[in-house]
Design a protein around this motif. Structure first.
Motif, PDB file in Angstrom:
ATOM      1  N   LYS A  93      47.231  37.979  33.803  1.00  0.00           N
ATOM      2  CA  LYS A  93      46.709  37.767  32.449  1.00  0.00           C
ATOM      3  C   LYS A  93      45.364  38.466  32.275  1.00  0.00           C
ATOM      4  N   ILE A  94      44.516  38.396  33.305  1.00  0.00           N
ATOM      5  CA  ILE A  94      43.198  39.047  33.215  1.00  0.00           C
ATOM      6  C   ILE A  94      43.363  40.554  33.080  1.00  0.00           C
ATOM      7  N   ILE A  95      44.229  41.153  33.901  1.00  0.00           N
ATOM      8  CA  ILE A  95      44.439  42.603  33.833  1.00  0.00           C
ATOM      9  C   ILE A  95      45.020  42.978  32.472  1.00  0.00           C
ATOM     10  N   ASP A  96      45.908  42.157  31.967  1.00  0.00           N
ATOM     11  CA  ASP A  96      46.532  42.453  30.663  1.00  0.00           C
ATOM     12  C   ASP A  96      45.499  42.399  29.533  1.00  0.00           C
ATOM     13  N   LEU A  97      44.651  41.369  29.569  1.00  0.00           N
ATOM     14  CA  LEU A  97      43.637  41.234  28.518  1.00  0.00           C
ATOM     15  C   LEU A  97      42.618  42.370  28.572  1.00  0.00           C
ATOM     16  N   ALA A  98      42.162  42.709  29.784  1.00  0.00           N
ATOM     17  CA  ALA A  98      41.153  43.767  29.928  1.00  0.00           C
ATOM     18  C   ALA A  98      41.706  45.118  29.491  1.00  0.00           C
ATOM     19  N   SER A  99      43.010  45.369  29.749  1.00  0.00           N
ATOM     20  CA  SER A  99      43.607  46.653  29.383  1.00  0.00           C
ATOM     21  C   SER A  99      43.838  46.775  27.880  1.00  0.00           C
ATOM     22  N   LYS A 100      43.919  45.661  27.187  1.00  0.00           N
ATOM     23  CA  LYS A 100      44.225  45.679  25.748  1.00  0.00           C
ATOM     24  C   LYS A 100      42.975  45.552  24.862  1.00  0.00           C
ATOM     25  N   GLN A 101      41.799  45.576  25.463  1.00  0.00           N
ATOM     26  CA  GLN A 101      40.586  45.510  24.657  1.00  0.00           C
ATOM     27  C   GLN A 101      40.511  46.725  23.733  1.00  0.00           C
ATOM     28  N   ARG A 102      40.147  46.488  22.468  1.00  0.00           N
ATOM     29  CA  ARG A 102      40.176  47.558  21.473  1.00  0.00           C
ATOM     30  C   ARG A 102      39.208  48.686  21.832  1.00  0.00           C
ATOM     31  N   ARG A 103      38.037  48.351  22.313  1.00  0.00           N
ATOM     32  CA  ARG A 103      37.034  49.380  22.590  1.00  0.00           C
ATOM     33  C   ARG A 103      37.075  49.899  24.036  1.00  0.00           C
ATOM     34  N   LYS A 107      39.456  52.711  28.896  1.00  0.00           N
ATOM     35  CA  LYS A 107      38.548  53.032  30.006  1.00  0.00           C
ATOM     36  C   LYS A 107      38.866  52.158  31.210  1.00  0.00           C
ATOM     37  N   PHE A 108      39.090  50.845  30.957  1.00  0.00           N
ATOM     38  CA  PHE A 108      39.406  49.953  32.074  1.00  0.00           C
ATOM     39  C   PHE A 108      40.704  50.368  32.734  1.00  0.00           C
ATOM     40  N   THR A 109      41.686  50.747  31.981  1.00  0.00           N
ATOM     41  CA  THR A 109      42.972  51.159  32.554  1.00  0.00           C
ATOM     42  C   THR A 109      42.818  52.385  33.436  1.00  0.00           C
ATOM     43  N   VAL A 131      34.169  45.411  38.043  1.00  0.00           N
ATOM     44  CA  VAL A 131      33.808  44.036  38.437  1.00  0.00           C
ATOM     45  C   VAL A 131      33.134  43.306  37.285  1.00  0.00           C
ATOM     46  N   PHE A 132      32.260  43.981  36.549  1.00  0.00           N
ATOM     47  CA  PHE A 132      31.610  43.345  35.393  1.00  0.00           C
ATOM     48  C   PHE A 132      32.650  42.925  34.350  1.00  0.00           C
ATOM     49  N   THR A 133      33.658  43.752  34.143  1.00  0.00           N
ATOM     50  CA  THR A 133      34.723  43.400  33.188  1.00  0.00           C
ATOM     51  C   THR A 133      35.486  42.181  33.676  1.00  0.00           C
ATOM     52  N   LEU A 134      35.819  42.144  34.964  1.00  0.00           N
ATOM     53  CA  LEU A 134      36.550  40.999  35.519  1.00  0.00           C
ATOM     54  C   LEU A 134      35.716  39.720  35.411  1.00  0.00           C
ATOM     55  N   ALA A 135      34.380  39.860  35.582  1.00  0.00           N
ATOM     56  CA  ALA A 135      33.503  38.685  35.525  1.00  0.00           C
ATOM     57  C   ALA A 135      33.475  38.055  34.133  1.00  0.00           C
ATOM     58  N   PHE A 136      33.840  38.807  33.103  1.00  0.00           N
ATOM     59  CA  PHE A 136      33.911  38.237  31.747  1.00  0.00           C
ATOM     60  C   PHE A 136      35.094  37.285  31.608  1.00  0.00           C
ATOM     61  N   TYR A 137      36.150  37.563  32.396  1.00  0.00           N
ATOM     62  CA  TYR A 137      37.360  36.763  32.264  1.00  0.00           C
ATOM     63  C   TYR A 137      37.450  35.639  33.290  1.00  0.00           C
ATOM     64  N   THR A 138      36.707  35.738  34.387  1.00  0.00           N
ATOM     65  CA  THR A 138      36.747  34.687  35.399  1.00  0.00           C
ATOM     66  C   THR A 138      35.403  34.623  36.111  1.00  0.00           C
ATOM     67  N   LYS A 139      35.015  33.433  36.459  1.00  0.00           N
ATOM     68  CA  LYS A 139      33.779  33.228  37.217  1.00  0.00           C
ATOM     69  C   LYS A 139      34.087  32.861  38.677  1.00  0.00           C
ATOM     70  N   LYS A 178      24.756  38.631  36.038  1.00  0.00           N
ATOM     71  CA  LYS A 178      24.463  39.345  34.801  1.00  0.00           C
ATOM     72  C   LYS A 178      25.387  38.930  33.644  1.00  0.00           C
ATOM     73  N   VAL A 179      26.647  38.728  33.925  1.00  0.00           N
ATOM     74  CA  VAL A 179      27.629  38.428  32.866  1.00  0.00           C
ATOM     75  C   VAL A 179      27.649  36.916  32.658  1.00  0.00           C
ATOM     76  N   THR A 180      26.968  36.469  31.618  1.00  0.00           N
ATOM     77  CA  THR A 180      26.881  35.027  31.348  1.00  0.00           C
ATOM     78  C   THR A 180      27.939  34.543  30.356  1.00  0.00           C
ATOM     79  N   LYS A 181      28.476  35.446  29.528  1.00  0.00           N
ATOM     80  CA  LYS A 181      29.492  35.046  28.550  1.00  0.00           C
ATOM     81  C   LYS A 181      30.836  34.855  29.220  1.00  0.00           C
ATOM     82  N   GLN A 182      31.655  34.058  28.590  1.00  0.00           N
ATOM     83  CA  GLN A 182      32.951  33.703  29.162  1.00  0.00           C
ATOM     84  C   GLN A 182      34.025  33.898  28.099  1.00  0.00           C
ATOM     85  N   TYR A 183      35.114  34.494  28.503  1.00  0.00           N
ATOM     86  CA  TYR A 183      36.251  34.679  27.596  1.00  0.00           C
ATOM     87  C   TYR A 183      36.774  33.324  27.131  1.00  0.00           C
ATOM     88  N   LYS A 184      37.034  33.226  25.819  1.00  0.00           N
ATOM     89  CA  LYS A 184      37.622  32.017  25.231  1.00  0.00           C
ATOM     90  C   LYS A 184      38.872  32.415  24.474  1.00  0.00           C
TER      91      LYS A 184
END
Length: 733
Positions: A93-103, A107-109, A131-139, A178-184
């Protein structure tokens, strides 16, 4: 007290009353104001207290159900929070969400596949980005490490030790720091709609606005308006829908409906509904507002089947059969809305008043005006005519002339007299100023606004000294049954009933044009240098007296009227007043019945004195007759003689009317303007008689081909029968 800890709030709730206070818990998107004062027993640092916060949260808010914390079913599955409060997602799910980001998805793919050269200068920079991208989806450190090992960037360097930590552990720790926000997840929640509330007035007709033609909706709306219009509250006036309302001073006004007022009225007479899809796919009716398009279409109709409104009555309404309506509300026979003042207490009016009752009522009315210095008996009678004109206006189908109240100087009581009489009849008197003599267009606008307001009585007050009232628009308003004008900013014309009673006050007023034959006079003369200093009045504080005794005074006047009707409406011999004969006969007969003499007795005298225009032309034609007798003359010759006489001070030039005097110039510079003006005025006055001399067109001068004019003296009855001396029988005129 505010407590700051490092933790994530374990649930969705934030605030709740607790014991005698309230507890609030926030972990994001909040600002706090603090004093800087710290409890002595607390530490200076902010420490991690996730477990303690969880205990406090459960103690205050209780256990929450899994999912969204409110037990509300969701249309899409939402990830459960992990033990540390963060949302837990699967690796895929994390890989799928990161690959489908509009912006950043592309690049992640690319980086995930190991192609970093197009984006960074080194592989280490690519490692940090992933790693920074993955940290947005999981801590979860272990999950980030596991995911990175699946990427195309994985190489032996990831496990190389740098001190006590490997390169991979250092990269993950840096990202989590550094990445304090969390995917919701944006799971759509299915919110159940509350049931539609019942209408406030369930007894009103119901109108469903969906899938209905506008014409059908209009028919339903009009039917609801008519059904609710008992007693009448909405009317038709001047081709528009109107209603009567009271302003903040409780003065009744006529208000024409616009689309907003019509929408308000529709919401009062019917319940409007629209269809809404409910549970199980079934439709239900829910309340809504009347559409503005419906309000506009109702106003656009040509007929409404609503009662007609002629105006507002502030006094009991006199009907043609002599009965008097004393019940507030709409009176169908007169088409008037009776709106008495809230504090008006009317003395009972006898059904058949006797002579003693009538005389007592007359004495009461005469006492009210006894302190005013009337110049003559007719002025006193004419003053009371103002009062009876207002009370009799519903039964006078014709016109009412202008009442002119003047005096030699200010302070004589002109305004007080008119206000006192008007207050008895209509409760309050609206005063208006007059436009300039040359601006008849402003007169027309003022008259239209007055008629729109349906004022029963209008006072043109404090007209400047020695003013000449000469307004064609005012003259027309005095003799027309229906006034037509175009409203400002609109192309369509409006037609209004002209039922206003007019009065004017001023010092030494003059009238011209058609006004002299459309007015009557009340003259006050205190024979005092300072009339405002007079004392010894019979009634002190007349305005307060009238307001306190208005019910008695109004009943007294109506008793006189009622007695006149019950005695067969005896007619009196009154002077003729052209278009106002019905008014003169009705009001004059009532005054005569009441024993008040002199009505219109000063008519001829005041018309001669006040008609300044006629006076000036009479003097001019007297000088003409003395100069030329009945000899035909042309305008050029007249102008030449006038200029010569002006040079020598002859009386012909001195008698020149103001309309011509402005063109007279001893140097002849304005001779052309004088000639043209005199010619136009002679054409306008042709056929009129001035002091026994008739102005006639004497034909065309055979030599110069110019029109000639002459005066002809009027004949005695004996001379008029003699063909030898009668020019009319000889075909001369």
């Amino acid at each position: 007290i505010k407590v700051f800890v490092k933790a994530t709030k374990p649930g969705s709730r934030c605030r709740k009353a607790y014991h005698e206070g309230e507890v609030e818990i926030y972990d994001r998107d909040r600002f706090f104001t603090v004093t800087g004062e710290r409890l002595a027993s607390s530490t200076t640092g902010i420490e991690a207290r996730l477990e303690s916060l969880g205990c406090v949260y459960r103690a205050v808010f209780g256990e929450e159900e899994e999912g969204n914390g409110a037990g509300t079913p969701q249309t899409t599955p939402v990830p459960k929070p992990s033990s540390n409060g963060h949302v837990h997602l699967t690796d895929d799910k994390i890989i799928d969400l990161a690959s489908k980001q509009r912006r950043s998805g592309a690049k992640f793919t690319s980086l995930w596949s190991g192609d970093w050269n197009a984006h960074f200068n080194s592989a280490s920079e690519a490692d940090s980005s992933v790693v920074f991208t993955l940290a947005f989806y999981t801590k979860d450190n272990a999950q980030i490490d596991r995911l990175f090992r699946q990427s195309g960037l994985m190489r032996p360097k990831w496990d190389e030790l740098h001190g006590e930590q490997s390169y991979g552990e250092m990269t993950v720790a840096k990202a989590l720091n550094k990445v304090t926000k969390q995917y919701k997840p944006k799971g759509k929640r299915k919110r159940s709609r509350p049931p539609a509330p019942p209408p406030t007035n369930p007894g009103l007709p119901s109108i469903l606005i969906d899938d209905v033609q506008l014409s059908d909706l209009t028919d339903q709306a009009l039917a609801s308006m008519i059904q609710a219009n008992t007693p009448p509250a909405v009317f038709v006036r001047a081709g528009s829908v109107s209603r009567v309302m009271r302003d903040e001073n409780s003065v009744p006004k006529i208000e024409t409906f616009d689309r907003v007022r019509m929408r308000c009225r529709l919401s009062e007479v019917a319940n409007f509904f629209t269809l809404r899809k409910g549970e199980g796919g079934c439709y239900e009716q829910v309340g809504t507002n009347p559409p503005l398009s419906l309000a506009e279409n109702v106003l656009a109709q040509t007929t409404w089947n609503l009662p007609p409104l002629a105006g507002i009555a502030r006094a009991p309404i006199l009907r043609h059969d002599g009965t008097i309506c004393t019940q507030p509300g709409y009176d169908p026979p007169s088409r008037l809305m009776y709106c008495p003042d809230p504090d008006l207490k009317l003395t009972p009016i006898p059904e058949y008043p006797d002579s003693n009752e009538v005389q007592a009522c007359v004495d009461i009315l005469l006492d009210v005006i006894s302190d005013f210095p009337f110049a003559d008996e007719p002025s006193q009678a004419n003053a009371l005519a103002i009062l009876f004109s207002l009370l009799m206006r519903p039964v006078i189908t014709g016109h009412v002339p202008l009442a002119i109240v003047d005096a030699p100087m200010q302070g004589t009581g002109k305004t007080l007299l008119v206000t006192a009489l008007g207050t008895i009849a209509v409760g309050n008197v609206s005063s208006e100023s007059i436009p300039s003599k040359e601006n008849d267009d402003e007169w027309r606008k003022k008259i239209t606004s007055i008629l729109l307001a349906a004022s029963p009585f209008v006072l043109l007050d404090n007209i400047p000294d020695n003013t000449t009232i000469d307004s064609p628009s005012l003259a027309a308003a005095l003799t027309t049954e229906e006034w037509s004008d175009r409203l400002l900013g609109r192309n369509n014309a409006i037609r209004l009933p002209s039922r206003v009673v007019w009065a004017a006050t001023g010092n030494n007023l003059r009238v011209a044009g058609d006004i002299p034959r459309r007015s009557y006079s009340i003259r006050l003369d205190a024979n005092a240098e300072r009339p405002w200093e007079r004392t010894g009045f019979k009634i002190k504080g007349l305005e307060r007296h009238i307001r306190a005794k208005r019910g008695d005074l109004l009943s007294a006047a109506l008793t006189v009227v009622r007695a006149w009707y019950t005695n067969g409406k005896p007619k009196a011999d009154v002077p003729t007043l052209g278009s106002f004969d019905e008014w003169a006969e009705t009001v004059g007969s009532i005054l005569a019945f009441a024993g008040i003499d002199g009505f219109l007795g000063n008519l001829e005298q005041t018309q001669v004195v006040q008609d300044e225009d006629t006076q000036q032309w009479t003097a001019f034609f007297d000088a003409w007759w003395e100069e030329f007798n009945s000899q035909p003359v042309i305008v050029d010759y007249l102008c030449q003689r006038l200029i010569e006489d002006d040079v020598h001070g002859a009386h012909t030039a001195r008698a020149l009317p103001d309309a011509l005097l402005v063109h007279l110039d001893v140097h002849g510079v304005r001779a052309g303007a004088l000639r043209r003006s005199l010619g136009r005025h002679l054409s306008r006055l042709a056929g009129r008689i001035f002091n026994g001399h008739k102005l006639l067109n004497a034909g065309i001068d055979g030599h110069r081909k110019i029109r000639r004019w002459k005066l002809a003296g009027l004949l005695t009855p004996h001379e008029s029968d003699n063909p030898a001396t009668n020019p009319a029988q000889k075909g001369l005129w």
